[in-house]
Design a protein around this motif. Structure first.
Motif, PDB file in Angstrom:
ATOM      1  N   SER A 108      36.376  39.655  43.874  1.00  7.35           N
ATOM      2  CA  SER A 108      36.589  40.967  44.205  1.00  7.35           C
ATOM      3  C   SER A 108      35.717  41.854  44.498  1.00  7.35           C
ATOM      4  CB  SER A 108      37.754  41.513  43.020  1.00  7.35           C
ATOM      5  OG  SER A 108      38.855  40.650  42.817  1.00  7.35           O
ATOM      6  N   GLU A 118      44.222  42.642  45.098  1.00  7.77           N
ATOM      7  CA  GLU A 118      44.271  41.864  43.739  1.00  7.77           C
ATOM      8  C   GLU A 118      45.601  42.603  43.224  1.00  7.77           C
ATOM      9  OE1 GLU A 118      40.952  41.092  41.307  1.00  7.77           O
ATOM     10  OE2 GLU A 118      42.101  39.656  40.145  1.00  7.77           O
ATOM     11  N   ASP A 175      43.146  39.190  48.222  1.00  8.55           N
ATOM     12  CA  ASP A 175      42.359  38.491  47.172  1.00  8.55           C
ATOM     13  C   ASP A 175      43.621  38.343  45.938  1.00  8.55           C
ATOM     14  OD1 ASP A 175      40.891  38.708  44.851  1.00  8.55           O
ATOM     15  OD2 ASP A 175      40.332  40.721  45.013  1.00  8.55           O
ATOM     16  N   GLU A 176      43.524  36.737  45.771  1.00 10.54           N
ATOM     17  CA  GLU A 176      44.367  36.164  44.921  1.00 10.54           C
ATOM     18  C   GLU A 176      46.002  36.340  45.040  1.00 10.54           C
ATOM     19  OE1 GLU A 176      42.884  35.586  40.934  1.00 10.54           O
ATOM     20  OE2 GLU A 176      40.844  36.112  41.461  1.00 10.54           O
TER      21      GLU A 176
HETATM   22 MG    MG Z   1      39.251  39.394  41.266  1.00 11.34          MG
END
Ligand code: MG
Ligand code: ADP
Lengths: 341, 235
Positions: free
Chosen positions: B41, B83, B160-161
């Motif tokens: 991140s 995220e 992000d994820e």
């Molecule tokens: Mg992260």
């Protein structure tokens, strides 16, 4: 859709009530109190856009209120300008000072912003208090003219003043409504939600924060200018921190970050404190605890609390309807399977 | 298209990423693998302009962006889908999506077209467009987050994820959509802990460990790398 019309009706009823209010009371003192609360509301709306919708709690608001009031007073009494020219100049002066102060104070965030603006507000107060040759120091300014004529319309009676202030209040509400429901308003709300997130979707947060700060001070100045020409004399105490906290109290009680909160909170507190005037400063013994409880149980004030309970009721109703539909479906399904057998 | 050269980022005195080198070519899907706290991140936020590198440079389409403000970076063509599917919970789905098109706010036709495209990718969002985004399920919220990033019409999209906390079936759908977005011409930079799913759609990958890239290679190379298999695929 039904809710929309209902809301519309409420607004129409309120406006009609405000228009006929002077005729129903026939009491100039009440008209006076109402005019004053309208003036406060305008300032509270300014604070609301910044603190409520954008999440930047400014404690310098009384300072800008005072700047608007003093600018109008000085321009009309000392510079002898035409009232409305002075009025417009006062708003411009407040906004320009708002721009400069915003540029500096918006470099801070959250608590630091609140503390910083608290200091800024106090400095504005001190400047007004100490700059004797310009502001008259603690003696203040007297002989401030009332609103000048607009064509054939005069503003000499309390009732005509009432309508003038009401006009500016309605204008303020309209402008706030338009801002909040525009992309700009959603940009402010996005900043309140999370500044990082706002930035990652491409919002220039500094530019928008500056914009909302200037708008907010503009309305503080408008409120101050109207106050000066309504009360006709002013002293440095109108820029004192306690005025900021009054405005903030109106906002918190009514509902911070809501469109009708400033009206509800201001009307309620101004009238209740009028009724409790015999208690003098002991009023605060009642206000303090009530405010504390309110902030704990209804962080978004009276309006926020009502909206929440309406929402819950709607959700419950929806859930019940869904259950009903489900039940009907299952009944139909069993009936169908029975037939198949 | 994107080059991260020798970038280090500090939070106070703590160095979160150290000497990172990453290269993304146009049309690729590149994945950053790594456990929690590895620095994925931080890398994304540095490309987005939220973090300033303490050393090194970030180059996008030939020009340095590591000193640009985040909004200018979005305008330049990089959108991040942050995220934890961060949305504006009180705003409706439609309003959330429209906020994503903020940088194109003067081009209403384009916003309308992109919006239609987002609804084609995620038909459920059209059904729920007036619901508050906060009331949606996790998977649907992730769709809004991806849709909102798409509204900026990015050349490079950083996710992000996106699979975190989602049911396996939904993860599969999500990755299909990401692949589809890529086929339509958007370059993708993906951060994942779920190496298995990510490597299936990626062209190449970088493995992060405590702030540094420890392994890099094409998806096949990573997929067959013993250490990677042990650490992230669990086979
Ligand atoms: Mg992260
Ligand atoms: N805002 C921050 N302040 C201080 N440390 C941070 C901050 N954000 C992340 N970190 C630290 O930096 C390291 C990398 O975090 P992060 O980039 O979020 O990793 P990942 O996304 O791979 O889980 C972690 O050790 C984390 O604790």
């Amino acid at each position: 859709m039904a809710a929309f019309f209902k809301q519309r009706n409420v607004i129409a009823a309120l406006i009609i009530f405000a228009i006929i209010f002077p005729f129903i009371t026939n009491n100039t003192y009440f008209v006076h109190v109402m005019t004053l609360s309208f003036i406060w509301m305008i300032g509270v709306y300014g604070l609301n856009l910044l603190a409520g919708y954008t999440g930047y709690l400014s404690l310098a608001h009384a300072g800008f209120f005072a700047i608007g009031a003093y600018a109008l007073s000085l321009l009309t009494t000392k510079a002898q300008l035409n009232y409305w020219v002075a009025f417009i100049l006062a708003l411009i002066i407040t906004s320009v000072l708002g721009l400069v102060i915003g540029l500096i104070s918006l470099r801070t965030k959250e608590h630091f912003f609140a503390i910083y603006t608290l200091c800024v507000g106090y400095i504005i107060y001190l400047v007004i208090d100490k700059w004797d040759s310009l502001t008259g120091g603690i003696r203040g300014l007297i002989g401030i003219p009332g609103p000048g004529n607009i064509g054939p319309i005069e503003f000499t009676t309390p009732v005509s003043n009432y309508y003038l202030v009401l006009f500016f209040l309605l204008l303020t509400v309209l402008v706030m409504y338009r801002i909040v429901h525009s992309l700009t308003g959603r940009t402010f709300i996005a900043i309140r939600n999370s500044e990082d997130l706002a930035q990652t979707i491409g919002i220039s947060t500094m530019k928008n924060k500056l914009l909302v700060f200037v708008i907010s001070t503009f309305f503080a100045g408008l409120s101050g200018a109207l106050y000066a020409s309504f009360i006709r004399f002013i002293g440095p105490d109108i820029g004192y921190i306690s005025i900021t906290f009054d405005l903030l109290t109106y906002l918190l009680v009514g509902g911070i970050g809501t469109l009708s909160g400033p009206i509800v909170g201001t009307v309620l507190i101004v009238w209740v404190s009028q009724q409790l005037q015999f208690l003098q400063d002991y009023r605060m013994l009642i206000f303090g605890p009530v405010l504390t409880l309110l902030v704990i149980f209804y962080p978004r004030g009276i309006v926020g609390g009502i909206a929440e309970s309406l929402m819950k009721r709607k959700q419950k109703k929806q859930a019940r309807e869904e259950q009903l539909v489900m039940a009907k479906k299952s009944v139909a399904a069993t009936a169908a399977s029975n037939e198949n057998r | 298209m994107l080059k991260i050269n020798n970038v280090s980022v500090k939070y106070g005195s703590f160095t979160a990423i150290r000497d990172i080198n990453i290269e993304v070519e146009e049309g690729e899907i590149v994945v950053l693998l790594g456990a929690n706290g590895a620095g994925k991140s931080t890398t994304f936020n540095t490309v987005s302009g939220l973090n300033r590198p303490f050393q090194g440079e970030v180059i996008f389409e030939g020009s340095r962006i590591d000193k640009m403000s985040p909004d200018r970076i979005v305008k330049a063509g990089i959108a991040q889908c942050a995220e934890g599917r961060k949305l504006f919970p009180a705003m409706s789905v439609l309003e959330n999506l429209k906020m994503g098109g903020y940088v194109h706010r003067r081009h209403r036709d384009q916003i309308k077209k992109t919006l239609e495209h987002v609804f084609e990718l995620f038909p459920i969002l059209e059904e729920k467009k007036d619901d508050p985004a906060g009331s949606l399920s996790g998977g649907q919220q992730q769709m809004v987050a991806i849709g909102r990033a798409l509204m900026a019409k990015p050349k490079l999209m950083m996710l992000d994820e996106p699979s975190i906390g989602l049911a396996p079936l939904i993860v599969e759908q999500m990755f299909e959509v990401i692949q589809q977005i890529n086929k339509e011409g958007t370059t993708i930079l993906l951060a994942e802990q779920n190496a298995n799913a990510a490597l299936k759609i990626a062209t190449k990958g970088y493995v992060f460990e405590s702030g540094a890239v420890v392994v890099e290679g094409t998806s096949e190379e990573l997929f067959t790398n013993d250490e990677v298999r042990k650490a992230y695929i669990g086979a």
